[in-house]
Enzyme design. Structure first.
Site, PDB file in Angstrom:
ATOM      1  CB  THR A  10       7.329   6.247   0.896  1.00 27.47           C
ATOM      2  OG1 THR A  10       7.168   5.428   2.058  1.00 27.47           O
ATOM      3  CG2 THR A  10       8.196   5.502  -0.101  1.00 27.47           C
ATOM      4  CB  CYS A  26       3.173   9.925   0.941  1.00 27.12           C
ATOM      5  SG  CYS A  26       3.945   8.306   0.691  1.00 27.12           S
ATOM      6  CD  GLU A  45      -3.540   1.679   3.405  1.00 20.41           C
ATOM      7  OE1 GLU A  45      -3.823   0.846   2.529  1.00 20.41           O
ATOM      8  OE2 GLU A  45      -3.041   2.797   3.162  1.00 20.41           O
ATOM      9  CG  ASP A  95      -0.605   8.786   1.472  1.00 18.69           C
ATOM     10  OD1 ASP A  95       0.572   8.471   1.216  1.00 18.69           O
ATOM     11  OD2 ASP A  95      -1.242   8.276   2.405  1.00 18.69           O
ATOM     12  CB  SER A  96       1.254   5.685  -1.833  1.00 17.32           C
ATOM     13  OG  SER A  96       1.462   5.446  -0.450  1.00 17.32           O
ATOM     14  CB  CYS A 144       4.242   5.898   8.760  1.00 18.22           C
ATOM     15  SG  CYS A 144       2.986   5.187   7.652  1.00 18.22           S
ATOM     16  CB  THR A 145       0.523   9.914   7.037  1.00 16.74           C
ATOM     17  OG1 THR A 145       0.493   9.001   5.933  1.00 16.74           O
ATOM     18  CG2 THR A 145       1.479  11.054   6.722  1.00 16.74           C
ATOM     19  CG  HIS A 146      -1.005   4.437   7.259  1.00 16.94           C
ATOM     20  ND1 HIS A 146      -0.268   5.015   6.253  1.00 16.94           N
ATOM     21  CD2 HIS A 146      -1.990   3.734   6.640  1.00 16.94           C
ATOM     22  CE1 HIS A 146      -0.786   4.684   5.081  1.00 16.94           C
ATOM     23  NE2 HIS A 146      -1.835   3.917   5.286  1.00 16.94           N
ATOM     24  N   GLY A 195       5.996   1.896   0.200  1.00 10.98           N
ATOM     25  CA  GLY A 195       7.092   1.719   1.155  1.00 10.98           C
ATOM     26  C   GLY A 195       8.215   0.809   0.719  1.00 10.98           C
TER      27      GLY A 195
END
Length: 270
Positions: free
Chosen positions: A71, A69, A154, A6-7, A188-190, A39
């Site tokens: 993106t 991710c 984050e 992931d980024s 989005c994984t967040h 993103g």
């Protein structure tokens, strides 16, 4: 080992589900925090960065890499699969997280109107629209970018007034496009960490789909169907973490996503 890339930190929500459902495997998690977020970056840049990460994970001995991710899955996966993988190692595999989510969507929507909340990059790529349309031409997809949500997650600011403000704003903008949306993909994984906040502003009758559960089940099914790949994977229940930025900062924030302390190492992939 199974490589998970992931980024930033959101892919840890995917890894967490892998560890719950398939704890016997060995994993390597690589985060390109030094260059995150992806993103708002161009297709060419995301492809370049993602390819560097895939090569690094291959060098660690990972025959299977998951781009955890949206993106990277949207902007880099297809090119890596079609152009780079045959030259790097035709026996290895690189998988994304958009396709598995798209495959499951017909199980949830009755109105055939689906919403997607995601980063600027994921929305701009139209990957969910394209994937869902290929699988289910009768389903109409509406998208809304949510540029402020990743920074909030984050920085562990998920329970404050700012998170409420932006979730309300973005969900309102999504439903302004169609009041018949009955299913929303959290693309989005967040976003699984914001589920409670999303539920404040999205009616209980509407299905909210976080990706981590679907992606974990998809990988489990993939390995059960591809015994040749499964046989190449070590099963010692080990996990290693790497970041391209300060590993102490990564460890602190990763604990918020995983719910436990970890110890990572810093490395360069560029």
């Amino acid at each position: 080992m199974i490589g998970v890339f992931d980024s930033g930190f959101g892919g840890l929500t995917i890894l967490k589900k892998f560890l719950e459902k398939m704890p016997e495997y060995d994993y390597v998690f690589l985060a390109d925090n030094a260059r995150a977020p992806y993103g708002s970056r161009s297709f060419a840049t995301v492809y370049q960065y993602t390819l560097q990460a895939v090569k690094k994970l291959f060098s660690f001995g990972c025959p299977l890499v998951i781009l955890a991710c949206n993106t990277a899955s949207a902007k880099a996966l297809r090119t890596i699969q079609q152009q780079d993988l045959p030259k790097l190692n035709p026996q290895n595999r690189v998988l994304g997280i958009i396709r598995p989510t798209s495959e499951e969507i017909s199980k949830y929507t009755k109105t055939k109107k689906v919403g997607v909340l995601g980063t600027l990059g994921t929305v701009a790529s139209k990957s969910y629209i394209l994937e869902i349309k290929k699988l289910y031409p009768e389903i109409e997809v509406f998208q809304q970018s949510c540029p402020m949500l990743v920074p909030l997650v984050e920085n562990a600011e998920i329970d404050n007034i700012a998170a409420d403000y932006f979730v309300k704003k973005y969900t309102s903008q999504l439903f302004e496009q169609s009041s018949d949306i009955d299913t929303v993909i959290l693309g989005c994984t967040h976003y699984p960490l914001l589920m409670k906040t999303f539920r404040k502003y999205i009616d209980e009758k509407i299905t909210l789909i976080p990706q981590n559960e679907i992606v974990a089940e998809s990988l489990k099914n993939y390995l059960s169907r591809h015994k040749d790949m499964d046989s190449r994977l070590e099963k010692n229940s080990s996990v290693k973490f790497f970041t391209t930025d300060d590993n102490n900062i990564f460890d602190q924030r990763a604990e918020f996503f995983l719910g436990k302390k970890i110890k990572s190492e810093t490395l360069e992939i560029f």
